[in-house]
Design an enzyme around this catalytic site. Structure first.
Site, PDB file in Angstrom:
ATOM      1  N   GLY B  91       0.795  -1.222   0.000  1.00  0.00           N
ATOM      2  CA  GLY B  91       0.000   0.000   0.000  1.00  0.00           C
ATOM      3  C   GLY B  91       0.826   1.269   0.000  1.00  0.00           C
ATOM      4  O   GLY B  91       0.403   2.293  -0.538  1.00  0.00           O
ATOM      5  N   ARG B 123      -5.659  -1.110  -2.256  1.00  0.00           N
ATOM      6  CA  ARG B 123      -4.660  -0.115  -1.849  1.00  0.00           C
ATOM      7  C   ARG B 123      -3.337  -0.234  -2.600  1.00  0.00           C
ATOM      8  O   ARG B 123      -2.581   0.721  -2.671  1.00  0.00           O
ATOM      9  CB  ARG B 123      -4.403  -0.207  -0.344  1.00  0.00           C
ATOM     10  CG  ARG B 123      -3.737  -1.509   0.107  1.00  0.00           C
ATOM     11  CD  ARG B 123      -3.700  -1.563   1.636  1.00  0.00           C
ATOM     12  NE  ARG B 123      -2.881  -2.643   2.149  1.00  0.00           N
ATOM     13  CZ  ARG B 123      -3.266  -3.910   2.196  1.00  0.00           C
ATOM     14  NH1 ARG B 123      -4.450  -4.271   1.716  1.00  0.00           N
ATOM     15  NH2 ARG B 123      -2.469  -4.831   2.707  1.00  0.00           N
ATOM     16  N   ASN B 181       5.535  -4.967   8.871  1.00  0.00           N
ATOM     17  CA  ASN B 181       5.707  -5.689  10.134  1.00  0.00           C
ATOM     18  C   ASN B 181       6.871  -5.137  10.942  1.00  0.00           C
ATOM     19  O   ASN B 181       7.771  -4.480  10.405  1.00  0.00           O
ATOM     20  CB  ASN B 181       5.896  -7.180   9.858  1.00  0.00           C
ATOM     21  CG  ASN B 181       7.168  -7.460   9.092  1.00  0.00           C
ATOM     22  OD1 ASN B 181       8.238  -7.556   9.676  1.00  0.00           O
ATOM     23  ND2 ASN B 181       7.082  -7.543   7.765  1.00  0.00           N
ATOM     24  N   CYS B 238      -2.556  -4.856   9.087  1.00  0.00           N
ATOM     25  CA  CYS B 238      -3.645  -4.455   8.181  1.00  0.00           C
ATOM     26  C   CYS B 238      -4.632  -5.587   7.933  1.00  0.00           C
ATOM     27  O   CYS B 238      -5.818  -5.349   7.725  1.00  0.00           O
ATOM     28  CB  CYS B 238      -3.086  -3.957   6.858  1.00  0.00           C
ATOM     29  SG  CYS B 238      -2.228  -2.393   7.001  1.00  0.00           S
ATOM     30  N   CYS B 411     -14.452 -17.725  15.625  1.00  0.00           N
ATOM     31  CA  CYS B 411     -14.097 -16.364  15.221  1.00  0.00           C
ATOM     32  C   CYS B 411     -13.602 -16.452  13.778  1.00  0.00           C
ATOM     33  O   CYS B 411     -13.946 -17.407  13.082  1.00  0.00           O
ATOM     34  CB  CYS B 411     -13.046 -15.760  16.146  1.00  0.00           C
ATOM     35  SG  CYS B 411     -11.475 -16.620  16.091  1.00  0.00           S
TER      36      CYS B 411
END
Ligand SMILES: [Zn+2]
Lengths: 88, 458
Positions: B91, B123, B181, B238, B411
């Protein structure tokens, strides 16, 4: 002697997530040091402890190192809590 | 004789048609694949950039910036003799590389070890739908080459590491950190300090961005500002936190601006400044930073870090923004998606608890699930706990047997669900009726991959 000033604390990145605020007005004693300021913010928001030693603290858009020197605060001053972002 | 002639004529016609087809094919290839860009998978030695006068074509191409007194011919020539290493073609790296190439930077190293995915395209604006699955470095280099073929573009399909970083960074004038990162950010910083290169660093997440030029004209390095890496569990990336595509776009453009100013000789004013972009309020703030710190571990007076170290160990996380897989529970507290499918098929009474935040539940959900976000469980939110208790007793009422009610927690990828199981275990004796709690391994993404391909992935 016991004068308090109303400063605006701005929370960025992770600190906004942890505190649930992007900004808040906090009364601070006139002779607060940066260490006391951080301790006070921790008292207000214990979850900020996760960011201990990981944030840039700024007063009036100027970096302040954690220390015992009194920050010369005034009403309306802006304090910023800025953890690093690593995404890209 | 007549037979022979007609046979030859027929054969000639065949050959002519074949020739025609080959010619058309060749023309097609020449049109599509003009320059052949070679993907590099190891660090090579580069030749120094030559100083060349501006050609008439250069003058026309760059005329609108040559007219600026701040740049001028001198600045343009400086640009054409500068090399920039872009660490990460995502991005930030895409818009950065695009503007550097457009402005006429001499050499552009484009480094990324990842491949283009559909979820990048919102992006990472140099990549295209057709580039999915292609190396990002190559996809970015191809796009940049189409924009300005006079820029020398070197796509590195490799992961920056302690072994290759110095050799690579030493060959460039300026480094731009566009990584995603924490370990890579410390690695790039240390390599830049050791190689004495300015580091133009930007980052973005959700609706915020940051920019600083490190190790530049007496200013601080990344470690001066952040001596200790953050604990891995406090870092949001992200793919977890999300990001509005234009936010890294804006930050990558700012990065390009600072790189161009340094490369052209004008100089950057961000060497002792942390620029923060708040996309919600559309507001920039600049924090004045301290200069280089004498006690800094890498750029200080007595540095303890004089060569590159193991950055994944230093930061306690892998040098990627892909999700880490937590392993908090023992096997008997977990079930696979296949096992859960059997529970559903057998119509056994149970409660399915989805602990994702509402914004993710809005994207997709399993119809029978009860949604209580992990954060609500962690904060012990009264209303939500009440809802959970009610749902449990309701499900218990429908049970045939007497035993505890099975509660399955799900989840997105199976990390938060494990945390939720630990929380519910603690509650189950005191606050909640008797239940057995298990987490569904791999979460909804595993459900989509292994059970229901119609279920969306995000
Ligand atoms: Zn330093």
């Amino acid at each position: 002697i016991n004068t308090y000033y109303l400063v605006t604390v701005l929370y960025f990145a992770k600190s906004a997530e942890l505190t649930g605020h992007r900004s808040e007005v906090v009364p601070l004693p006139a002779a607060t040091s940066s260490c006391q300021l951080w301790a006070l913010l921790l008292e207000l928001h214990p979850s900020l402890a996760a960011l201990q030693d990981q944030v840039v603290l700024a007063v009036r858009q100027q970096y302040v190192a954690l220390g015992d020197q009194a920050l010369l605060l005034a009403d309306g001053d802006e304090v910023a809590v800025v953890p690093p972002l690593s995404g890209g | 004789m007549a037979d022979e002639v007609s046979c030859l004529k027929a054969r000639l016609l065949d050959k002519e048609t074949e020739l025609d087809v080959l010619k058309k094919k060749l023309a097609q290839y020449e049109k599509n694949e003009k320059p052949c860009i070679e993907l590099i998978d190891k660090v090579t030695t580069l030749t120094p950039l030559e100083s060349k006068p501006l050609s008439n074509e250069d003058i026309m191409r760059y005329s609108r910036q040559l007219l600026l007194p701040e740049l001028g011919v001198r600045g343009q020539k400086n640009l054409s003799q500068s090399s920039v290493l872009v660490v990460g073609c995502g991005g930030l790296g895409c818009p950065l590389a695009q503007y550097l190439a457009a402005a006429g930077i001499g050499r552009l190293g484009l480094l990324d070890y990842d491949e283009v995915e559909l979820s990048n395209l919102h992006r990472q604006v140099l990549h295209r739908e057709e580039s999915q699955g292609q190396a990002k470095a190559l996809s970015a280099a191809t796009a940049v080459n189409r924009l300005n073929s006079t820029v020398e573009c070197i796509p590195y399909n490799l992961q920056l590491s302690s072994e290759n970083a110095l050799q690579l960074i030493q060959q460039y004038d300026i480094v731009a950190d566009c990584s995603d990162n924490v370990p890579t950010r410390y690695l790039v910083n240390d390599a830049c300090v050791i190689s004495r290169k300015p580091l133009v660093s930007a980052s973005a997440l959700r609706m915020e961005g940051q920019l600083t030029v490190y190790n530049y004209r007496g200013g601080p390095c990344y470690r001066c500002l952040y001596p200790v890496p953050p604990p891995a569990e406090t870092v949001t990336n992200c793919s977890d936190g999300g990001v509005l595509g234009v936010v890294p776009g804006i930050m990558g453009c700012l990065q390009a601006l600072e790189v161009i100013k340094i490369a052209s000789g004008q100089g950057s004013s961000c060497g002792q400044q942390l620029v923060m972009f708040d996309a919600l309020d559309t507001r920039f703030r600049s924090i004045r930073l301290r200069p280089r710190q004498p006690e800094c571990a890498v750029c200080g007076e007595k540095p303890s870090v004089t060569q590159l170290v193991d950055y994944e160990a230093l930061c306690g996380s892998a040098a990627t923004d892909k999700c880490r897989r937590l392993n908090l529970l023992s096997k008997d507290h977990r079930i696979t998606v296949q096992e859960y499918k059997a529970v559903v098929d057998n119509a056994s009474s149970h409660l399915l608890l989805d602990v994702r935040p509402p914004v993710e539940v809005d994207i997709c959900r399993l119809p029978i699930s009860l949604n209580i976000p992990l954060s609500s469980l962690q904060q012990g939110k009264g209303g939500h706990l009440q809802l959970l208790r009610e749902s449990i007793s309701q499900s218990k009422g429908q049970m045939s047997g007497d035993g505890p009610l099975p509660v399955y927690v799900i989840c997105k990828q199976g990390n938060d669900s494990q945390k939720a199981v630990q929380l519910l275990e603690k509650m189950s004796t005191s606050e909640l009726d008797e239940i057995t709690v298990k987490d569904i391994c791999g979460g909804l993404m595993a459900w989509s991959q292994k059970i229901d391909p119609e279920f969306p992935q995000y």
